[in-house]
Scaffold this motif. Structure first.
Motif, short mmCIF file in Angstrom:
data_model
loop_
_atom_site.label_atom_id
_atom_site.label_comp_id
_atom_site.label_asym_id
_atom_site.label_seq_id
_atom_site.Cartn_x
_atom_site.Cartn_y
_atom_site.Cartn_z
N GLU A 163 0.89 -1.26 -0.07
CA GLU A 163 0.25 -0.08 0.13
C GLU A 163 0.97 1.13 -0.10
O GLU A 163 1.90 1.42 0.95
CB GLU A 163 -1.10 0.00 1.35
N ILE A 164 0.36 2.17 -0.88
CA ILE A 164 1.33 3.53 -1.00
C ILE A 164 0.43 4.59 -1.04
O ILE A 164 -0.45 4.55 -2.03
CB ILE A 164 2.28 3.19 -2.56
N ASP A 165 0.66 5.38 -0.21
CA ASP A 165 -0.47 6.67 -0.11
C ASP A 165 -1.82 6.25 0.01
O ASP A 165 -2.62 6.98 -0.64
CB ASP A 165 -0.12 7.79 -1.23
N GLY A 166 -2.07 5.16 0.52
CA GLY A 166 -3.52 4.54 0.79
C GLY A 166 -3.87 3.91 -0.35
O GLY A 166 -5.11 3.67 -0.48
N VAL A 167 -3.27 3.57 -1.53
CA VAL A 167 -3.52 3.07 -2.65
C VAL A 167 -3.04 1.52 -2.68
O VAL A 167 -1.80 1.33 -2.35
CB VAL A 167 -3.24 3.64 -3.94
N ARG A 168 -3.62 0.50 -2.94
CA ARG A 168 -3.09 -0.79 -3.09
C ARG A 168 -2.40 -0.82 -4.34
O ARG A 168 -2.98 -0.65 -5.76
CB ARG A 168 -4.20 -1.91 -3.15
N VAL A 169 -1.20 -1.13 -4.33
CA VAL A 169 -0.17 -1.52 -5.39
C VAL A 169 0.24 -2.97 -5.27
O VAL A 169 0.48 -3.71 -4.52
CB VAL A 169 0.94 -0.47 -5.57
N ASP A 170 0.14 -3.57 -6.69
CA ASP A 170 0.67 -4.89 -6.81
C ASP A 170 1.86 -5.02 -7.86
O ASP A 170 1.70 -4.32 -8.98
CB ASP A 170 -0.60 -5.77 -7.33
N LEU A 171 2.84 -5.62 -7.65
CA LEU A 171 4.01 -5.47 -8.43
C LEU A 171 4.49 -7.11 -8.77
O LEU A 171 4.60 -7.97 -7.70
CB LEU A 171 5.23 -5.10 -7.60
N ALA A 172 4.14 -7.60 -10.01
CA ALA A 172 4.51 -8.67 -10.27
C ALA A 172 5.45 -8.95 -11.51
O ALA A 172 5.82 -8.09 -12.31
CB ALA A 172 3.33 -9.53 -10.92
N VAL A 173 6.40 -9.83 -11.33
CA VAL A 173 7.42 -10.13 -12.21
C VAL A 173 7.82 -11.52 -12.81
O VAL A 173 7.45 -12.55 -12.07
CB VAL A 173 8.95 -9.59 -11.53
N THR A 174 7.85 -11.55 -14.02
CA THR A 174 8.09 -12.86 -14.68
C THR A 174 9.47 -13.22 -14.07
O THR A 174 10.23 -12.48 -13.89
CB THR A 174 8.17 -12.73 -16.28
N ALA A 175 9.69 -14.54 -14.05
CA ALA A 175 10.99 -15.13 -13.71
C ALA A 175 12.12 -14.55 -14.21
O ALA A 175 12.57 -14.40 -15.59
CB ALA A 175 11.17 -16.49 -14.41
N PRO A 176 12.81 -13.41 -13.33
CA PRO A 176 13.94 -12.45 -13.78
C PRO A 176 15.13 -13.56 -13.93
O PRO A 176 15.88 -14.09 -12.93
CB PRO A 176 14.11 -11.60 -12.72
N SER A 177 15.67 -13.47 -15.00
CA SER A 177 17.06 -14.21 -15.32
C SER A 177 17.80 -13.17 -16.25
O SER A 177 17.49 -12.71 -17.29
CB SER A 177 16.90 -15.54 -16.14
N ALA A 178 19.22 -13.41 -16.08
CA ALA A 178 20.19 -12.37 -16.53
C ALA A 178 20.12 -12.99 -18.08
O ALA A 178 20.19 -14.00 -18.60
CB ALA A 178 21.47 -12.46 -16.17
N GLY A 179 20.11 -11.86 -18.96
CA GLY A 179 20.02 -12.06 -20.51
C GLY A 179 18.74 -12.40 -21.09
O GLY A 179 18.66 -12.37 -22.15
N ALA A 180 17.75 -12.26 -20.46
CA ALA A 180 16.49 -12.71 -20.79
C ALA A 180 15.43 -11.68 -20.58
O ALA A 180 15.55 -10.97 -19.44
CB ALA A 180 15.75 -14.11 -20.31
N ALA A 181 14.51 -11.26 -21.62
CA ALA A 181 13.61 -10.28 -21.32
C ALA A 181 12.71 -10.31 -20.17
O ALA A 181 12.37 -11.69 -19.97
CB ALA A 181 12.87 -10.13 -22.52
N THR A 182 12.49 -9.58 -19.08
CA THR A 182 11.71 -9.71 -17.95
C THR A 182 10.72 -8.64 -18.14
O THR A 182 10.95 -7.61 -18.31
CB THR A 182 12.75 -9.56 -16.84
N THR A 183 9.59 -9.09 -17.72
CA THR A 183 8.31 -8.36 -17.81
C THR A 183 8.02 -7.73 -16.22
O THR A 183 7.71 -8.70 -15.38
CB THR A 183 7.17 -8.82 -18.29
N VAL A 184 7.93 -6.80 -16.12
CA VAL A 184 7.46 -6.14 -14.76
C VAL A 184 6.25 -5.25 -14.93
O VAL A 184 6.08 -4.40 -15.51
CB VAL A 184 8.60 -5.07 -14.05
#
Length: 505
Positions: A374-395
């Motif tokens: 929760e940031i400034d009273g707002v729910r925030v969700d952060l999801a990340v695909t499997a982060p691996s060096a050299g591979a495209a990662t989606t945040v």
């Protein structure tokens, strides 16, 4: 014989009429560096207040220039310590001198001025100024304590040489056609109408040749984008002197950072001195890149992030206010674009060391990894695909539950990436030598049929914002996702552990 001459001229008359209609229907090529209908958006951190200055398009010269200032929540009326009042003074100054004696005020003279009162409610406040000539200009924004200068170009519609030849040829052909018709009707000599008719054919051939060459003519270098926006380059781009080659690139930039205050708990003015890496002279050719002249990123010892936009204070000098939140080392980098030189990421070699002040300041809390918060009273969700060096990662960052995010700096979202960072070193000191500084964008789609991209007044994006980035090395990274919601900047800090690529030792 008169009737014969009259009929003979009907065919070329029809040809001239058709060519003239087609020529008038063609829009001349514009060589001003910006298409008609384009607004200029420039973010300015004036003192500690974040403003978005919008210069609306200029339709005619002399004519009006609409200037709008968009304020943000938390920095609107100037009531915070060290911030100027809620009144801005706007001044327009032409900066280009021309050899022509046009009777206009000299370059460097204020030709239009206005006052703008900013209310307590975040939003858009505007006024109308006037420009009296095409060419380079500067808008000065002054709040009584701090002032910044915004360079911009007032375009001039310019025809290419083949276009000029085509219009002249068709105009002369039309005049000779009328002369030939009059001669055919009133002359008693059958051969006399053939004299202007032959001239008409020659003029018509010249016009057709010019019209045929017009689309094949290369555009001149764009004033304000590839070459300096002098008056001559704007008004007469085809006749201005050109470099012997088409390489418009510029050398890298060096950045020296000076602070008026180096004690925590106080407000410091940061002065940035930007010099050319080749000549050592001040850099005076920055372009508006992603709605700002300079994007300054500052990371505090405990991991606070400031994304600021210094104002131009002089040749190669930019200034911004920074509240020194805590003692320790601050890492500093700047993203900018030179005229013809592309985008550069300039990192301060020394950063900024701040001594402890009399009033203790709490360090920023350790951020979480992926997941809800929760940031400034707002729910925030952060999801990340499997982060691996050299591979495209989606945040993926989800802010709230509704599609009410606003574009900030032309983007729906920004993601700042710094790392890999060791756990045992304060974040600011570790970021100073971190091999990776990344600035990732989530683009704002242009609505179908819209003449321009949406600005900050359009709250219709999200709630999910996606970023894609490839982490080159494994390790622990600091992330800061930034979006605008309700005219307030929401910053989501996070920690991300990136694993080694499968098969790497």
């Amino acid at each position: 014989m008169r009737t014969y001459g009259h009929r003979v001229l009907l065919i070329p008359a029809f040809v001239v009429l058709l060519a003239t209609v087609l020529a008038v229907g063609q829009r001349p090529a514009l060589a001003d560096g910006a298409p008609t209908g384009q607004d200029v958006h420039v973010a300015q951190t004036l003192g500690t207040r974040e403003l978005s200055v919008i210069l609306r398009r200029v339709d005619e010269v002399p004519g009006p220039l609409r200037v709008e200032v968009l304020t943000h929540a938390g920095a609107t009326s100037g009531t915070a310590p060290g911030v100027g009042g809620g009144r801005l003074t706007l001044r327009l100054v032409p900066t280009g001198a021309s050899g022509a004696d046009d009777g206009l005020p000299a370059a460097g003279t204020v030709v239009s001025q206005g006052e703008l009162v900013l209310g307590a409610t975040p939003g858009v406040y505007g006024t109308t100024l006037r420009v009296d000539r095409p060419g380079p200009w500067e808008l000065t924004v002054d709040d009584g304590r701090d002032s910044g200068r915004i360079p911009f170009v007032v375009p001039a519609p310019v025809s290419s040489p083949p276009d000029t030849v085509a219009y002249a040829g068709f105009s002369v052909a039309g005049g000779l056609l009328l002369l030939a018709l009059g001669t055919a009707v009133w002359s008693r000599r059958w051969w006399l109408p053939l004299v202007p008719a032959c001239g008409m054919v020659a003029a018509l051939a010249t016009g057709v040749t010019g019209a045929a060459l017009s689309p094949l003519t290369p555009q001149p270098p764009l004033p304000g984008q590839q070459v300096d926006a002098t008056v001559d380059n704007v008004v007469s781009p085809y006749t201005a002197a050109r470099p012997v080659n088409a390489d418009y690139s510029r050398p890298p930039v060096n950045m020296l950072v000076r602070a008026s205050e180096t004690t925590s708990g106080r407000l410091a003015d940061l002065d940035l001195l930007l010099t050319d890496g080749s000549t050592g002279r001040p850099v005076e050719d920055l372009l508006v890149h992603d709605d700002a002249l300079v994007h300054l990123l500052v990371v505090s010892p405990s991991g606070r992030l400031w994304h600021l936009h210094p104002v131009m204070a002089g040749p190669g000098r930019y200034r911004v206010g920074l509240a020194l939140a805590e003692p320790g080392h601050y890492a500093i980098s700047a993203e900018l674009a030179r005229r013809g030189g592309g985008v550069q990421l300039v990192r301060s070699a020394s950063g900024l060391d701040v001594a402890p002040g009399a009033t203790p300041v709490a360090a920023a809390p350790q951020p979480e990894g992926p997941g809800p918060r929760e940031i400034d009273g707002v729910r925030v969700d952060l999801a990340v695909t499997a982060p691996s060096a050299g591979a495209a990662t989606t945040v993926t960052v989800k802010v709230g539950e509704r599609a009410d995010l606003q574009p900030w700096l032309g983007m729906v979202g920004h993601l700042i990436v710094v790392g890999p960072l060791p756990d045992s070193t304060p974040v600011g000191a570790a970021a100073q030598t971190a091999p990776v500084w990344g600035h990732v964008h989530a683009m704002a789609p242009r609505p179908r049929g819209a003449a321009s991209r949406p600005d900050e007044t359009v709250a219709m994006f999200g709630p999910e914002v996606r970023f894609t980035h490839t982490f080159p090395e494994p390790g622990r990274y600091r992330l800061w996702a930034q979006v605008e919601r309700g005219y307030a900047l929401v910053t989501v800090p996070a920690v991300l552990d990136v694993t080694a690529k499968e098969g790497d030792s």
